[in-house]
Design a protein around this motif. Structure first.
Motif, short mmCIF file in Angstrom:
data_model
loop_
_atom_site.label_atom_id
_atom_site.label_comp_id
_atom_site.label_asym_id
_atom_site.label_seq_id
_atom_site.Cartn_x
_atom_site.Cartn_y
_atom_site.Cartn_z
N GLU A 20 0.82 -1.22 0.00
CA GLU A 20 0.00 0.00 0.00
C GLU A 20 0.85 1.26 0.00
O GLU A 20 0.43 2.31 -0.50
N ILE A 21 2.03 1.15 0.60
CA ILE A 21 2.92 2.33 0.69
C ILE A 21 4.32 1.92 0.23
O ILE A 21 4.86 0.90 0.67
N VAL A 22 4.88 2.75 -0.64
CA VAL A 22 6.24 2.55 -1.14
C VAL A 22 7.09 3.73 -0.66
O VAL A 22 6.74 4.89 -0.91
N VAL A 23 8.16 3.45 0.06
CA VAL A 23 9.08 4.51 0.46
C VAL A 23 10.14 4.62 -0.64
O VAL A 23 10.86 3.66 -0.91
N ALA A 24 10.18 5.78 -1.29
CA ALA A 24 11.11 5.99 -2.40
C ALA A 24 12.44 6.49 -1.83
O ALA A 24 12.50 7.57 -1.25
N THR A 25 13.48 5.67 -2.01
CA THR A 25 14.77 5.97 -1.37
C THR A 25 15.89 6.04 -2.40
O THR A 25 16.80 5.17 -2.40
N PRO A 26 15.88 7.03 -3.30
CA PRO A 26 17.02 7.15 -4.22
C PRO A 26 18.31 7.39 -3.47
O PRO A 26 18.32 7.97 -2.37
N HIS A 27 19.42 6.94 -4.07
CA HIS A 27 20.73 7.13 -3.43
C HIS A 27 21.04 8.61 -3.27
O HIS A 27 20.88 9.39 -4.20
N TYR A 28 21.53 8.95 -2.09
CA TYR A 28 22.06 10.31 -1.87
C TYR A 28 23.50 10.19 -1.39
O TYR A 28 23.79 9.43 -0.46
N ASN A 29 24.42 10.92 -2.02
CA ASN A 29 25.76 11.03 -1.44
C ASN A 29 26.15 12.51 -1.38
O ASN A 29 25.59 13.34 -2.09
N HIS A 30 27.10 12.79 -0.50
CA HIS A 30 27.35 14.18 -0.11
C HIS A 30 27.93 15.05 -1.21
O HIS A 30 28.02 16.26 -1.06
N GLU A 31 28.28 14.43 -2.35
CA GLU A 31 28.83 15.27 -3.43
C GLU A 31 27.75 16.16 -4.03
O GLU A 31 28.05 17.16 -4.69
N CYS A 32 26.51 15.81 -3.83
CA CYS A 32 25.39 16.61 -4.35
C CYS A 32 24.81 17.45 -3.20
O CYS A 32 24.54 16.91 -2.13
N PRO A 33 24.62 18.76 -3.41
CA PRO A 33 23.96 19.54 -2.35
C PRO A 33 22.57 18.96 -2.04
O PRO A 33 21.88 18.52 -2.97
N ILE A 34 22.20 18.97 -0.77
CA ILE A 34 20.93 18.36 -0.37
C ILE A 34 19.76 19.01 -1.10
O ILE A 34 18.84 18.33 -1.59
N GLU A 35 19.79 20.33 -1.22
CA GLU A 35 18.67 21.04 -1.85
C GLU A 35 18.49 20.57 -3.31
O GLU A 35 17.36 20.34 -3.77
N LYS A 36 19.61 20.42 -4.00
CA LYS A 36 19.55 19.99 -5.41
C LYS A 36 18.98 18.57 -5.51
O LYS A 36 18.13 18.28 -6.36
N PHE A 37 19.44 17.68 -4.61
CA PHE A 37 18.94 16.31 -4.60
C PHE A 37 17.42 16.29 -4.34
O PHE A 37 16.67 15.61 -5.04
N VAL A 38 17.00 17.02 -3.32
CA VAL A 38 15.58 17.02 -2.95
C VAL A 38 14.72 17.57 -4.09
O VAL A 38 13.64 17.03 -4.40
N ASP A 39 15.19 18.64 -4.74
CA ASP A 39 14.45 19.19 -5.88
C ASP A 39 14.31 18.16 -7.00
O ASP A 39 13.23 17.99 -7.58
N HIS A 40 15.42 17.49 -7.28
CA HIS A 40 15.43 16.47 -8.34
C HIS A 40 14.47 15.34 -7.98
O HIS A 40 13.64 14.91 -8.80
N ARG A 41 14.57 14.85 -6.74
CA ARG A 41 13.70 13.75 -6.29
C ARG A 41 12.23 14.15 -6.35
O ARG A 41 11.39 13.40 -6.85
N ASP A 42 11.92 15.34 -5.85
CA ASP A 42 10.52 15.74 -5.78
C ASP A 42 9.93 16.00 -7.17
O ASP A 42 8.75 15.73 -7.41
N SER A 43 10.76 16.50 -8.09
CA SER A 43 10.21 16.70 -9.44
C SER A 43 10.02 15.35 -10.13
O SER A 43 9.06 15.16 -10.89
N SER A 44 10.89 14.37 -9.84
CA SER A 44 10.71 13.03 -10.39
C SER A 44 9.41 12.41 -9.85
O SER A 44 8.63 11.80 -10.59
N LEU A 45 9.17 12.62 -8.56
CA LEU A 45 7.95 12.08 -7.94
C LEU A 45 6.70 12.77 -8.52
O LEU A 45 5.70 12.10 -8.83
N SER A 46 6.75 14.08 -8.68
CA SER A 46 5.60 14.81 -9.25
C SER A 46 5.30 14.32 -10.66
O SER A 46 4.14 14.14 -11.05
#
Ligand SMILES: [Fe+2]
Length: 235
Positions: free
Chosen positions: A35-61
């Motif tokens: 019923e629920i899927v937790v989407a956990t794309p890889h994050y590593n510190h070479e990418c700024p957190i804000e950039k990663f979150v924007d990318h992830r959220d636009s992929s989800l949208s």
């Protein structure tokens, strides 16, 4: 049923390569009563957190807009490769699972220095963020190596295991050892694509029922629900 570790979002990591693979994975999960899927794309510190979150959220949208079939609810999160300074990140909470204070942590695949333990300690004690160690069983290449996790398990961490590990002999023995230490908290498929790394949650649940009983399966499911409600999980 909750799948706690997945790479279903398209074009963000080494998981689903495109929307079609995402759709196939999500349909497979739906067919397995997830019923629920937790989407956990890889994050590593070479990418700024804000950039990663924007990318992830636009992929989800994009997925939510484009999908034309009934799919599980998707909760945004990340599989965060542990690094020095993670506990000091101002945007740390943005890497947590949904709106919770839980974070899925990927440990390094080589020797664990003391700073790894220190960083986990600081996550809990300085930031109030609770680490869930991703697929701990994968760090023991053979049964009998679980004792190397003792120092980690003494800390305030939860453990996620991979569904696929329950379907093979050696990893299953490692899971059994972890289970005997009361160290297994939640189940995830760690699915990456429909063919080579599909979601095998329902097959894993059958193994859990056989090896650990209905109580064992129920405990994992209630842990997953408690985490998503940001409640404290007691093992
Ligand atoms: Fe993963």
């Amino acid at each position: 049923m909750i799948d706690f570790h997945t790479h279903v979002l398209p074009g963000i990591d080494d998981g689903a390569a495109n929307f079609e693979e995402t759709k196939q994975l999500l349909l497979s999960q739906k067919n397995q009563n997830i019923e629920i899927v937790v989407a956990t794309p890889h994050y590593n510190h070479e990418c700024p957190i804000e950039k990663f979150v924007d990318h992830r959220d636009s992929s989800l949208s994009y997925v939510r807009k484009k999908i034309d079939v009934d799919i599980p609810e998707i909760v945004p999160a990340a599989e965060v490769a542990l690094y020095t300074g993670l506990s000091e990140e101002p945007d740390l909470k943005r890497l947590c699972i949904g709106e919770t204070d839980y974070i899925l942590i990927e440990m390094p695949y080589f020797y664990w220095n003391s700073w790894y333990y220190d960083e986990l300690y600081r996550l809990v004690n300085n930031r109030g963020v609770h680490p869930i160690i991703a697929h701990l069983e994968r760090y023991a290449s053979m049964p009998g190596q679980v004792s190397r996790f003792n120092k980690l398990l003494e800390q305030d961490v939860l453990v996620q295991i991979n569904a696929s590990s329950l379907l093979k002999f050696f990893p299953r023995q490692v899971v059994k050892e972890l289970w005997s230490k009361n160290a297994v908290s939640v189940l995830g498929s760690d699915c990456h694509d429909p063919k080579s790394r599909p979601c095998t949650i329902s097959a894993a649940c059958r193994v859990i029922l056989r090896k650990f009983g209905a109580d064992g399966l129920e405990k994992m499911m209630s842990n997953a629900e408690a985490i998503l409600e940001n409640k404290i999980v007691t093992l």
